[in-house]
Motif scaffolding. Structure first.
Motif, PDB file in Angstrom:
ATOM      1  N   GLU A 156       0.793  -1.227   0.000  1.00 47.04           N
ATOM      2  CA  GLU A 156       0.000   0.000   0.000  1.00 47.04           C
ATOM      3  C   GLU A 156       0.829   1.283   0.000  1.00 47.04           C
ATOM      4  O   GLU A 156       0.347   2.327  -0.413  1.00 47.04           O
ATOM      5  CB  GLU A 156      -0.920   0.014   1.235  1.00 47.04           C
ATOM      6  CG  GLU A 156      -1.892  -1.155   1.281  1.00 47.04           C
ATOM      7  CD  GLU A 156      -2.592  -1.228   2.616  1.00 47.04           C
ATOM      8  OE1 GLU A 156      -2.990  -0.162   3.136  1.00 47.04           O
ATOM      9  OE2 GLU A 156      -2.730  -2.345   3.157  1.00 47.04           O
ATOM     10  N   LYS A 157       2.056   1.208   0.483  1.00 49.55           N
ATOM     11  CA  LYS A 157       2.846   2.422   0.648  1.00 49.55           C
ATOM     12  C   LYS A 157       4.317   2.094   0.400  1.00 49.55           C
ATOM     13  O   LYS A 157       4.793   1.041   0.804  1.00 49.55           O
ATOM     14  CB  LYS A 157       2.648   2.974   2.070  1.00 49.55           C
ATOM     15  CG  LYS A 157       3.100   4.413   2.286  1.00 49.55           C
ATOM     16  CD  LYS A 157       2.715   4.853   3.698  1.00 49.55           C
ATOM     17  CE  LYS A 157       3.226   6.241   4.044  1.00 49.55           C
ATOM     18  NZ  LYS A 157       2.560   7.308   3.296  1.00 49.55           N
ATOM     19  N   LYS A 158       5.014   2.993  -0.280  1.00 50.74           N
ATOM     20  CA  LYS A 158       6.418   2.759  -0.602  1.00 50.74           C
ATOM     21  C   LYS A 158       7.338   3.385   0.446  1.00 50.74           C
ATOM     22  O   LYS A 158       7.080   4.484   0.926  1.00 50.74           O
ATOM     23  CB  LYS A 158       6.750   3.324  -1.984  1.00 50.74           C
ATOM     24  CG  LYS A 158       6.279   2.452  -3.136  1.00 50.74           C
ATOM     25  CD  LYS A 158       6.900   2.916  -4.443  1.00 50.74           C
ATOM     26  CE  LYS A 158       6.560   1.956  -5.570  1.00 50.74           C
ATOM     27  NZ  LYS A 158       7.233   2.356  -6.835  1.00 50.74           N
ATOM     28  N   TRP A 216       1.522  10.434  11.098  1.00 51.74           N
ATOM     29  CA  TRP A 216       0.872   9.386  10.301  1.00 51.74           C
ATOM     30  C   TRP A 216       0.705   8.106  11.100  1.00 51.74           C
ATOM     31  O   TRP A 216      -0.381   7.525  11.127  1.00 51.74           O
ATOM     32  CB  TRP A 216       1.692   9.106   9.036  1.00 51.74           C
ATOM     33  CG  TRP A 216       1.130   7.976   8.233  1.00 51.74           C
ATOM     34  CD1 TRP A 216       0.054   8.017   7.392  1.00 51.74           C
ATOM     35  CD2 TRP A 216       1.588   6.630   8.238  1.00 51.74           C
ATOM     36  NE1 TRP A 216      -0.176   6.773   6.860  1.00 51.74           N
ATOM     37  CE2 TRP A 216       0.750   5.906   7.358  1.00 51.74           C
ATOM     38  CE3 TRP A 216       2.630   5.963   8.880  1.00 51.74           C
ATOM     39  CZ2 TRP A 216       0.917   4.541   7.121  1.00 51.74           C
ATOM     40  CZ3 TRP A 216       2.800   4.607   8.653  1.00 51.74           C
ATOM     41  CH2 TRP A 216       1.944   3.917   7.779  1.00 51.74           C
ATOM     42  N   GLU A 272       5.946  11.571   9.798  1.00 54.70           N
ATOM     43  CA  GLU A 272       5.761  10.122   9.978  1.00 54.70           C
ATOM     44  C   GLU A 272       5.184   9.812  11.351  1.00 54.70           C
ATOM     45  O   GLU A 272       4.374   8.885  11.501  1.00 54.70           O
ATOM     46  CB  GLU A 272       7.090   9.403   9.760  1.00 54.70           C
ATOM     47  CG  GLU A 272       7.522   9.384   8.298  1.00 54.70           C
ATOM     48  CD  GLU A 272       8.911   8.828   8.072  1.00 54.70           C
ATOM     49  OE1 GLU A 272       9.274   8.635   6.899  1.00 54.70           O
ATOM     50  OE2 GLU A 272       9.641   8.589   9.067  1.00 54.70           O
ATOM     51  N   LYS A 313       2.698  -1.972   8.662  1.00 51.31           N
ATOM     52  CA  LYS A 313       2.839  -0.717   9.413  1.00 51.31           C
ATOM     53  C   LYS A 313       3.620  -0.920  10.714  1.00 51.31           C
ATOM     54  O   LYS A 313       4.180   0.030  11.256  1.00 51.31           O
ATOM     55  CB  LYS A 313       1.458  -0.123   9.698  1.00 51.31           C
ATOM     56  CG  LYS A 313       0.733   0.376   8.455  1.00 51.31           C
ATOM     57  CD  LYS A 313      -0.535   1.122   8.789  1.00 51.31           C
ATOM     58  CE  LYS A 313      -1.642   0.229   9.296  1.00 51.31           C
ATOM     59  NZ  LYS A 313      -2.159  -0.683   8.252  1.00 51.31           N
TER      60      LYS A 313
END
Length: 243
Positions: free
Chosen positions: A135-137, A236, A233, A223
């Protein structure tokens, strides 16, 4: 599964300049607690002894953890491999040794326990944590596997080809070793000719070259393996449902 014969080395001597904080980065708070305190407590829940490698100039900030962990000093910042070397006199007293980075608060005690079980069941020389980042790089190292699913390489993003950069399984610098393997291969690590730093991640490819028994635990929630480097970050990760 009690692990009184295991030691966790947490690397916390980096400057963390991108966090733009007065405190060392591992002591910046996430969800009202210092980042490193989450890790320490998760290891202690598994009856694992803890050592924290720090810059001696920061000792005043880490003194609050002296009742839970042994403080080890890295006077000169010569890379992560050099940081682990500072604990050489301590690791010989343990059967297995974890090496974790100190900016990753939410790995979780359950994943640490599962990592240990994977390590023991497979009689592994080294076991690592990885996850599929669909989902995220992030600019993390890529895990390379052959058609049989065996790990054949670990390459930093800066050295990866365009094809390798598309690999979704990322490695976030969390390991457990048989102590005798860690001792042997620490002595083989050499300074990078460009930076003169000793990178601990080099140890993976050294073990692969020697066909050592390497295992990985692929963590379900990617995550949990995020290292925190900036205030953005932090915000987030605090918005995610992690404890």
């Amino acid at each position: 599964m009690a692990q009184n014969n295991s030691l966790a080395i947490i690397l916390a001597a980096g400057k963390g300049t991108r966090m733009n904080a007065k405190l060392p980065k591992p002591l910046v708070k996430v969800k009202s607690r210092p980042i490193i305190s989450w890790l320490i407590d998760d290891f202690k829940c598994n009856n694992i002894d803890v050592a924290i490698v720090i810059n001696p100039a920061d000792k005043q900030f880490f003194n609050i953890y002296e009742d839970k962990a042994k403080l080890i000093f890295q006077k000169n910042q010569k890379g992560t491999g050099h940081a682990v070397m500072q604990a050489s006199s301590l690791i010989k007293y343990y059967k297995n040794v974890y090496v974790f980075v100190g900016d990753c608060p939410f790995v979780g005690s359950e994943n640490i326990s599962m990592m240990y079980k994977e390590h023991i069941v497979n009689n592994s020389d080294m076991t690592i944590l990885s996850s599929l980042f669909n989902e995220k790089k992030f600019p993390y190292a890529r895990i390379i596997r052959n058609n049989q699913g065996n790990i054949t390489g670990c390459i930093e993003e800066i050295n990866a080809t365009d094809e390798q950069k598309n690999i979704k399984e990322l490695f976030c610098s969390h390991y457990i070793f048989k102590t005798k393997i860690l001792q042997e291969y620490l002595n083989r690590l050499k300074p990078n000719p460009k930076t003169e730093e000793i990178y601990f991640t080099d140890i993976i490819n050294e073990l692969i070259l020697d066909k050592k028994n390497i295992s990985s635990l692929i963590v379900d929630d990617w995550k949990r393996l995020i290292g925190l480097n900036t205030k953005e970050e932090l915000k987030w990760i605090e918005s995610q449902n992690l404890t």
